[in-house]
Design an enzyme around this catalytic site. Sequence first.
Site, PDB file in Angstrom:
ATOM      1  N   ARG A 264      54.550  59.477 -27.180  1.00 50.35           N
ATOM      2  CA  ARG A 264      55.650  58.600 -27.677  1.00 50.35           C
ATOM      3  C   ARG A 264      56.396  58.467 -26.470  1.00 50.35           C
ATOM      4  NH1 ARG A 264      61.440  60.295 -25.372  1.00 50.35           N
ATOM      5  NH2 ARG A 264      62.634  60.487 -26.280  1.00 50.35           N
TER       6      ARG A 264
ATOM      7  N   LYS B 200      58.025  57.882 -16.720  1.00 46.44           N
ATOM      8  CA  LYS B 200      58.247  59.132 -15.795  1.00 46.44           C
ATOM      9  C   LYS B 200      58.125  58.991 -14.869  1.00 46.44           C
ATOM     10  CE  LYS B 200      59.245  62.612 -19.791  1.00 46.44           C
ATOM     11  NZ  LYS B 200      58.945  63.255 -20.862  1.00 46.44           N
TER      12      LYS B 200
HETATM   13  C1  9MG Z   1      63.397  63.410 -25.865  1.00 46.68           C
HETATM   14  N1  9MG Z   1      62.445  63.063 -25.276  1.00 46.68           N
HETATM   15  C2  9MG Z   1      61.890  62.657 -24.108  1.00 46.68           C
HETATM   16  N2  9MG Z   1      60.772  62.912 -23.109  1.00 46.68           N
HETATM   17  C3  9MG Z   1      60.017  64.215 -24.233  1.00 46.68           C
HETATM   18  C4  9MG Z   1      59.271  63.706 -24.690  1.00 46.68           C
HETATM   19  O1  9MG Z   1      57.842  64.565 -23.311  1.00 46.68           O
HETATM   20  N3  9MG Z   1      58.816  65.029 -25.633  1.00 46.68           N
HETATM   21  C5  9MG Z   1      59.402  64.789 -26.595  1.00 46.68           C
HETATM   22  N4  9MG Z   1      59.270  65.713 -27.610  1.00 46.68           N
HETATM   23  N5  9MG Z   1      60.871  64.460 -26.917  1.00 46.68           N
HETATM   24  C6  9MG Z   1      60.873  64.084 -24.825  1.00 46.68           C
END
Ligand code: 9MG
Length: 294
Positions: free
Chosen positions: A270, A236
């Site tokens: 994730r 990110k």
């Molecule tokens: C789809 N998506 C993109 N970034 C995310 C994040 O930080 N958390 C979750 N749950 N989904 C995300």
Amino acid sequence: MQDRYAMPMPMPMPMQLRCGRHQLDLSYPRVMGILNVTPDSFSDGGRHNALDEAVYRAETMLAEGAAIIDIGGESTRPGASPVPLQEELDRVLPVVERLVSELDALVSLDTSRGEVMREAASRGAGMINDVRSLRWPGALEAAAMSGLPVCVMHMLGEPTDMQLAPHYEMPIEEAVAAFLETRIAECEAAGIRREQLVLDPGFGFGKRVEHNLRLLNRMQPLTDFGLPLLAGMSRKSMIGKVLARPVEERLPGGLALATMAVERGARIVRVHDVGPTVDAVNMTWAVLQEGTDA
Ligand code: 9MG
């Protein structure tokens, strides 16, 4: 008088999530692999090629230790607009079907649409990941009907405008806790069992870099809801901004953040880069478990 944003008394966290046919053991941190199925994600050699590539990428992530594959057909990057419903269905459903039937994967669906949740659940998806926390019409009902676990995430605004000028009237961690408390109550009122919820602070969703850094430092109290925490910071812009790195050079920063999230209570991270993250998370966990009876 009660503090409006006071945390509830800590509750024991459910260690198992019932994900359809799968049981997800969260007694230790797990890695969720990201599988974007937007047109720019795979080769331009047509739908069949793209489908094969998606299956291959999922297979690789599972071999590297991913416990969950999160399939998304709508970009939620800053500035992105929603895609038409049929387009989203056409992108994600064939992938869900193949990952379920060929790999027996625990598939999570990254969607805000009730119709997509319903169709994916009927094809064997095991979890719902909604960055809009079931606030779109029909989503609460569809999620409740599916009986699947749901990840509810904090977001200020919508992907189209969330990064324009995010502003909070209170400390970010209080805003996030208050939001999640409300979403938990609405989910429970709609018939979703509390122990089927996963909470996510929503790094990068309507937050400046300073908000993200502060939130990560103050994430631990969110565990007092007694629900598993999910953190997503992989590649990110917070990493890009702090380290001045383009997206393809953000892995070391991402590993540091995944490690810190686990240290602060995350049970699911994730990520795009599954293999290195599994090692980082497992190493972190070994240190955290040192001296305990576990
Ligand atoms: C789809 N998506 C993109 N970034 C995310 C994040 O930080 N958390 C979750 N749950 N989904 C995300």
